[in-house]
Design a protein around this motif. Sequence first.
Motif: not given
Length: 191
Positions: A13, A17, A21, A53-54, A57, A87-88, A125, A129
């Motif tokens: 993941r 990304e 990031v 970021s979440a 996903q 994402p965290c 985050t 999600l």
Amino acid sequence: MTSRPFLAIVAARLYAELGAVEFTILAAVLVGMLATPGLVGPLAFCCLAGIASAMAQSPGRHPHLDLCEQSAPLFGRELARAKAFAPCVAAVCTAVAYLGAAQTRGGIGTPFAAPVVLSPVILCTLVALCAAIRTGVPRLLYLGFAIAAGAAAYSLAALAHSVWGELLFCALAAFFAVRQYGEALARYDYI
């Protein structure tokens, strides 16, 4: 929980990304160097970066990863934790970059800046999600919940002067957010 499939999902993941990031980390360094001292800037910027970021996903964005994850030897809740961890990690890296840049400029102004900023970032985050797997009004509601959770954490830390209260609130809310995400994945992804 077995660590190899967990780490493989997180690494895949993050690799998928990687460009986003890297961009958010560079933006965090720039904004951290230019922002004024205080907690509002890092909380607002880093929580929004965590939400973005979440949302990256979302199912269908990387269909090859979705298929591979469904064949991983993990139970539903373990898969949810693995998908939530990536994402965290990206959000925490963004927050650390922001805080590091702000520290080189002269600091945030509080000795508890790292836990005060990192805990709401992780919470926002995780709540976002749940929005990533929904559409329409439910998605907007979960995004609103993510922003409200960050604002509640900020009000506990900055306005009520209760760092421990903020950490406890973020820990409890993050636990329930991950559970909700796992239950939602189990409902939408029939295995």
